[in-house]
Design a protein around this motif. Structure first.
Motif: not given
Length: 120
Positions: A39, A57, A60, A64-65, A69, A88, A90, A92, A94
């Motif tokens: 990443v 990050p 993939d 991602q929501t 998360c 999350e 934006q 993505r 993390y």
């Protein structure tokens, strides 16, 4: 009372040594996760923009929501006894690693293994 003792203990060790240790470890943790997950880092891998924490990050294939998360964070704690913020931003996912005197390099390896098992 506990806070005062902690400050005394830190002073006895030398706060600058503690900060150096934590920063160096956070930098290595960030580099390790970025490299293993392929990443893009949020900050330079040389550690010039972090202190004792690094935000990385998620791969993939990870959640991602925010709801996903939160579930991942709960699963990491429940199943692997790993306490790490997962969130999350934006669209993505993390996570944020934190280095302390009690943190070890193998802790980040355990985190990598747990994420790999979860997304497999």
């Amino acid at each position: 009372v506990a806070s005062a003792k902690a400050v005394e203990w830190g002073a006895a060790i030398d706060w600058s040594k503690i900060r150096f240790h934590n920063h160096a470890l956070a930098t290595r943790m960030q580099h390790c996760l970025v490299e293993s997950w392929g990443v893009e880092p949020l900050s330079p891998l040389n550690g010039s923009m972090i202190g004792s924490m690094a935000t990385v990050p998620l791969p993939d294939s990870c959640p991602q929501t925010m709801a996903e998360c939160s579930q991942l964070q709960d699963q990491l704690f429940t199943q692997y006894k790993i306490e790490v913020p997962v969130f999350e931003l934006q669209g993505r996912g993390y996570l944020r690693v934190s280095a302390q005197l009690y943190s070890r390099e193998d802790h980040v390896k355990q985190l990598q293994m747990a994420i790999s098992q979860i997304i497999a």
